[in-house]
Structure formats: C-alpha cells, structure tokens
Design a protein around this motif. Structure first.
Motif, PDB file in Angstrom:
ATOM      1  N   CYS A  56       4.381  46.128  61.261  1.00 59.21           N
ATOM      2  CA  CYS A  56       5.320  45.324  62.039  1.00 59.21           C
ATOM      3  C   CYS A  56       6.568  44.956  61.236  1.00 59.21           C
ATOM      4  O   CYS A  56       7.601  44.608  61.809  1.00 59.21           O
ATOM      5  CB  CYS A  56       4.620  44.061  62.523  1.00 59.21           C
ATOM      6  N   GLU A  88      -1.387  41.800  60.045  1.00 57.18           N
ATOM      7  CA  GLU A  88      -2.413  41.406  61.007  1.00 57.18           C
ATOM      8  C   GLU A  88      -3.355  42.551  61.356  1.00 57.18           C
ATOM      9  O   GLU A  88      -4.564  42.370  61.479  1.00 57.18           O
ATOM     10  CB  GLU A  88      -1.730  40.904  62.288  1.00 57.18           C
ATOM     11  N   SER A  89      -2.801  43.737  61.523  1.00 55.12           N
ATOM     12  CA  SER A  89      -3.619  44.842  62.012  1.00 55.12           C
ATOM     13  C   SER A  89      -4.462  45.483  60.910  1.00 55.12           C
ATOM     14  O   SER A  89      -5.394  46.222  61.201  1.00 55.12           O
ATOM     15  CB  SER A  89      -2.729  45.904  62.665  1.00 55.12           C
ATOM     16  N   CYS A 124       5.350  40.120  61.582  1.00 56.86           N
ATOM     17  CA  CYS A 124       3.938  40.086  61.941  1.00 56.86           C
ATOM     18  C   CYS A 124       3.422  38.637  61.835  1.00 56.86           C
ATOM     19  O   CYS A 124       3.924  37.833  61.051  1.00 56.86           O
ATOM     20  CB  CYS A 124       3.155  41.019  61.017  1.00 56.86           C
ATOM     21  N   ASP A 125       2.378  38.366  62.630  1.00 55.74           N
ATOM     22  CA  ASP A 125       1.935  36.994  62.896  1.00 55.74           C
ATOM     23  C   ASP A 125       2.077  35.991  61.750  1.00 55.74           C
ATOM     24  O   ASP A 125       2.725  34.961  61.884  1.00 55.74           O
ATOM     25  CB  ASP A 125       0.455  36.978  63.298  1.00 55.74           C
ATOM     26  N   HIS A 196       7.352  44.312  65.944  1.00 55.33           N
ATOM     27  CA  HIS A 196       6.030  43.680  66.029  1.00 55.33           C
ATOM     28  C   HIS A 196       5.496  43.757  67.448  1.00 55.33           C
ATOM     29  O   HIS A 196       6.159  44.256  68.356  1.00 55.33           O
ATOM     30  CB  HIS A 196       6.079  42.248  65.489  1.00 55.33           C
ATOM     31  N   CYS A 197       4.295  43.242  67.664  1.00 53.70           N
ATOM     32  CA  CYS A 197       3.645  43.281  68.979  1.00 53.70           C
ATOM     33  C   CYS A 197       4.606  42.781  70.057  1.00 53.70           C
ATOM     34  O   CYS A 197       5.276  41.755  69.883  1.00 53.70           O
ATOM     35  CB  CYS A 197       2.406  42.412  68.985  1.00 53.70           C
ATOM     36  N   ALA A 203       2.887  37.004  67.198  1.00 53.59           N
ATOM     37  CA  ALA A 203       4.161  37.316  66.544  1.00 53.59           C
ATOM     38  C   ALA A 203       5.341  36.899  67.422  1.00 53.59           C
ATOM     39  O   ALA A 203       6.277  36.230  66.960  1.00 53.59           O
ATOM     40  CB  ALA A 203       4.235  38.799  66.222  1.00 53.59           C
TER      41      ALA A 203
HETATM   42 FE1  FES Z   1       1.735  42.628  63.598  1.00 54.94          FE
HETATM   43 FE2  FES Z   1       0.813  42.152  66.145  1.00 54.94          FE
HETATM   44  S1  FES Z   1      -0.143  43.269  64.522  1.00 54.94           S
HETATM   45  S2  FES Z   1       2.625  41.527  65.208  1.00 54.94           S
END
Ligand code: FES
Length: 576
Positions: A56, A88-89, A124-125, A196-197, A203
């Motif tokens: 992200c 996050e991922s 990212c988050d 990002h998502c 995020a």
């Molecule tokens: Fe990075 Fe969702 S996995 S913002």
C-alpha cells in the motif's frame, strides 16, 4: 514566508562554529549540499514508510519526491528518513503488534535528528496512527500526506472492494457458489493500481480521520494514489510545512479535544472502521487530550452514515473522491451543527472555513443527511459482565434483526481452536448461537488481531445465512462486516470475564440498550475464576515480551503504558 519568530531546532546542530556544528555539517555535505543549506532555513523531515513489503506504501519514493519539490519551492530543505513500515497484508502475527513500535521509531527519530517540521507519509492501516502518535509525543509542526486509495477493483463487470470481497468470496467458495478458478481471477482484479485499500476500511478511515482532525490539506484523503492531483497535494503539503515551521504551528495546536470530537463525528458519517476507536484513543493519549470510549458512543449516536461505501454500502473510494470526498462530509456536519467550528487545521484556517463551500456531486455516493444509509452510524459501546470496561459494535455493518439477540454460546479458546473446529460437521452450532472467540486481544494474540469477524460454519452458510452474532476480545478488519462485537475489555488474557465463558452459556446482546450480558451468576463466575490461570508473560523476551507486559487494554487505545504522553522535542545532548 512569514517572519521568523522562534529559534529553529535544526540550528542546534547546524548553527555556529563549534567542533560539533562542523561535524554535523561536514558529514551532511557528502550529499553535495550548498552552504545555504545550513543558514537557518527550515529543515523538513519526510517520514518515509516506503517498503516493497508494504504494498500500500510501495509508491512512496515517488510521493516523497513531490513533497521535496514543494519544500524547496517554499525555501525549506527536505530530508527523507526511513521509519518502520507496518504492512497490514503481510505482517505476522498482526501489524497491530508493531503500531506502537513504529510510533517509538518515529518519535525518537524526530527528537534525535535536526528536524524543524515533519511530513508524514501514511497509507496502510497502521502507518497513519503510528506516525501521528510518534509525532504527537514530540510536538513539532507536522502535516500528513495520505498515500491515497487504489482505483476501484473490478471483476466480471462488478466492483470488487479490498478486503470486503475477500470475506464474501471466501464464504461463497465454502458455500459452493464460486470455483477456485473464479476466486483466483477475482484476486488479480482486486488490487489493480498503486495505493491502499479502496473500501472504507481502516486505511481509508484513518486517512479521513487525519483530514477531519485537520492534519492534512483539505481534500487530501480520498485522492486516488495514481491521480495527478495526488502528486499536487504532496507538493503543496511540502510547501505548507515550511510555513507551518515559520508559524510554529505545532501538532498540539491542531490535535485538540474539539478536533477529536470532529473526527469521531466524521467517522460516524463515513461509516468508518472500528479500528479508528483504538487509534484515536492512542493518538489523544500521546498529546494529552482526555478522550474516552464513552466519547465515541456519545458523539456518534446522532450521526447518520451518509457515505455509501463498502463495507456498509456499495461504492468505493474512487467514487467518493469524485463525489466530493471528506470536505463534502465535513460540510454536511457543519450544516447540521455537528462540527466544532474553531479547530485549526494544517493550512492555518479553521475546519469550518475550509469546508463551508465544499462541493458534493450527486446524491448516491454521499447521501442526503436526511436520507442516510444508517440513521445512527456511530460506534456503539456495549457494557455488561462480558465486557466490564466496554466493547464495541459497528451498527452500520450489522444485521438489524440481530442487534437484539439471545443465544447459546459456542466457544473457541483461541483462533487455532476456531480453525480446527469450524468446518467440523459435528460442531454443535446453528444460526441462533453466539460465537465467542477468546485469546485475540492485545496481550493474548499478541497484538490484537483482526479475527473477530470469524467466518460462519459451512453448514450455516449452506442454508443461505450470512450473519450470526460473534463476540471476541479481538478486532475486525475495517473492510469486514457483520453483527460482530469487538474489543471486549478486559481481554481474556488479562482476566476479563470473556475468559470464563463456556459452551452452552446463554448470552444476551442488546445494542439499543448498549448491553452485553453473560447469563451466568456471579457465584459461578467466581468459581470459574478460581480455576482459571492467567498466562505468564514475565519471561518472554524481545519486543513481543515488552509489548505483552506493558500494552494497555482496548478501552484506552492499546498503547504501551510507558509511551502515553507528550515528551516534547527538547534537543538531546551532543555526543562528540
Ligand atoms: Fe494496506 Fe489495506 S492492506 S491498506
């Protein structure tokens, strides 16, 4: 540029004709810097969370170049520096374990280096709260440049939302409604650009939160990462931080109690992630603002969700940007007397000044205030003997008919226990039961994992049922949905009553009454507690051991107890 009225931090390194200033300047000159680099102009740090393992944020080297151009435009000197990047991922056991570690990295880097103001590159988050937390503990001028969402995902003509469709497709595969080949095709179609998502997951929520707090330029959060206006925002933010240093506009002047209250209301209006609760509580703790879990319930109750984005609604961040983004939402709050009007933002104007003429395009992505997606979009805080210090639920993501429910507990002692049992056709469970997951809290997991939205058992899914009441001491991805009670505090590993729930106990949930009750007598709970043994983390080494011994519970934001508060940017002693 306004007249300089205060001494620059960076001059403690670069000013004067001492042995130490010689050392500080000379080594920096190996980068080909001219004399005037050190003449007192603002030194701007760019906190870089780029990593190829944080997809992200993988475009952030390019973003930093645009920021640098802006800093130079305005007469400052930019220096990019790396900070811990939470993915996050990819990060295991969970990126949340590292949020506080990243915040320490940022705090110590800012304090220990010749930095007058800082640009925070977040995406990212966890990169957003961690960078804001670390900066707040130093209290220097700061502006956030959100990394921007990915473009809308599309598969076979339909929108595919980050995360949201992962849970959906996973359930469809288990229910026999999707082939593995289709599953793989959708995987490739979901993440089709940098960014990002693009659901209203954590995020996007945290991007909106920092904009609502006033830490970005207006409109920054929703700009897709690939849009040329994203580069423009980065450049303008680079220009602006130079003036913020000149004006001594420190982050503490922006992060006031009123700013947090604006953000909490904005979270209700956007249908934001439950994760915003712990992140804003932690950020407030760093800057010394007295924010509580009850503020979330109090301020969100009368806020309708007007942003029609997944996981609660049907659109994605690209659509939100075209519809007007965060400024249009803040204007709706303003026009309905739900906005503190005096809060100062990064551009030096108040939030109200910034958004009073914000435009909204169409009425299907950002809805009319009186025709919302959900009437009460805030986070509901539930209490009772199952969560004596509180738990939360996101009503806009829940099934209305399950918001008042009484059912038999089916207990999973931890996530491995859940995985081992959930597909067993002999598991004694049906759709009226209440699934309870222990061991997912900050100490227990460790790191407070996003596993609270446990998938339903296949034999329930095969009936066409897609939601059940689920309760845990863990979190849920902001891209997920369902009637999911989260963040039970104290968690099981800290001796909360959730540790004492047994299969067959009856549990009552009543969101309207804000109650969550385990129908077991105090005497029986006392007997169970006497037989229960607390986990011992006293000998665990490394960061994980430190985290488990010092992390605070969900109701206060899960910071490490020794990190709470603002320690300022006092210049450390010379080392030479
Ligand atoms: Fe990075 Fe969702 S996995 S913002």
């Amino acid at each position: 540029m306004s007249e300089k009225t205060h001494k620059r931090r960076s001059q403690a390194w670069f000013g004067g004709m001492t042995k130490d200033s010689f050392i500080h300047r000379s080594w920096m000159r190996n980068q080909g810097l001219p004399d005037d680099t050190f003449d007192g102009r603002p030194i701007i740090g760019i906190a870089q969370t780029f990593s190829e393992l944080t997809p992200c944020n993988a475009h952030f080297r390019e973003v930093a170049e645009h920021v640098k151009r802006g800093v130079l435009d305005a007469g400052g000197v930019p220096f990019e520096f790396p900070v811990f990047s939470c993915a996050e991922s990819n990060a295991r056991p969970t990126a949340m374990l590292f949020r506080n570690l990243a915040s320490m990295d940022v705090e110590e880097a800012i304090r220990g280096l010749p930095i007058d103001g800082v640009v925070l590159l977040t995406g990212c988050d966890k990169t957003t709260p961690s960078l804001v937390m670390g900066t707040a503990s130093c209290d220097v001028p700061a502006i956030v440049v959100p990394g921007g969402p990915m473009l809308n995902g599309r598969y076979r003509g339909e929108l595919v939302g980050s995360g949201t469709h992962v849970w959906k497709y996973d359930q469809m595969v288990k229910a026999g409604e999707m082939t593995p080949e289709e599953y793989m095709g959708a995987e490739a179609a979901m993440s089709r650009s940098k960014g990002h998502c693009m659901t209203m997951g954590t995020a996007s929520t945290m991007g909106a939160m920092v904009e609502a707090l006033g830490l970005t330029l207006p409109g920054a959060a929703a700009i897709p990462a690939v849009d040329s206006r994203h580069a423009l925002n980065a450049r303008l933010s680079g220009r602006r931080i130079v003036d913020m240093v000149e004006e001594d506009l420190k982050i503490s002047k922006i992060l006031t109690k009123e700013a947090f209250e604006n953000a909490i209301r904005a979270n209700g209006a956007i249908g934001g992630s439950t994760n915003a609760v712990v992140h804003l509580l932690a950020m407030a703790g760093r800057i010394g603002v007295d924010l509580t879990l009850d503020d979330w319930d109090r301020l969100g109750r009368d806020i309708p969700t007007i942003v029609n984005l997944m996981p609660s609604g049907k659109y994605l961040m690209e659509d939100f940007f075209y519809a007007g983004g965060v400024p249009a939402v803040m204007r709706a709050l303003l026009e309905n007397d739900k906005l503190h009007t005096s809060t100062i933002t990064a551009n030096g104007k108040t939030q109200a000044e910034n958004v009073k003429e914000a435009e909204r395009w169409g009425d299907d992505v950002i809805l009319d205030w009186d025709k919302p997606l959900v009437d009460s979009g805030g986070i509901a805080v539930l209490r009772g003997n199952l969560a004596t210090d509180g738990s939360i639920i996101k009503p806009s993501a829940a099934t209305p008919s399950l918001m008042k429910h009484r059912g038999r507990a089916v207990v999973f002692e931890d996530i491995e226990d859940y995985k081992a049992k959930i597909e067993d056709s002999d598991l004694d469970i049906d759709e009226t039961c209440v699934m309870v997951l222990k061991g997912a809290g900050p100490k227990g997991y460790p790191g407070f994992a996003e596993v609270g939205n446990m998938g339903l058992p296949p034999k329930v899914l095969q009936k066409g049922i897609t939601d059940m009441v689920r309760i845990s001491d863990g979190r849920m991805s902001g891209t997920a949905y369902g009637t999911v009670v989260l963040h039970c505090a104290p968690e099981a590993a800290a001796g909360g009553n959730i540790a004492l729930v047994r299969n067959g106990d009856m549990i009552s949930l009543d969101v309207e009454k804000r109650s969550l009750v385990l129908e077991v007598s105090d005497e029986e709970l006392a007997r169970r507690r006497a037989a229960w043994g607390a986990p011992d983390f006293s000998r665990e080494g490394g960061y994980q051991g430190l985290y488990r011994r010092t992390v605070m519970q969900a109701d206060t934001g899960c910071d490490l107890d020794f990190l709470v508060g603002c320690r300022g940017a006092e210049i450390p002693r010379e080392s030479h």
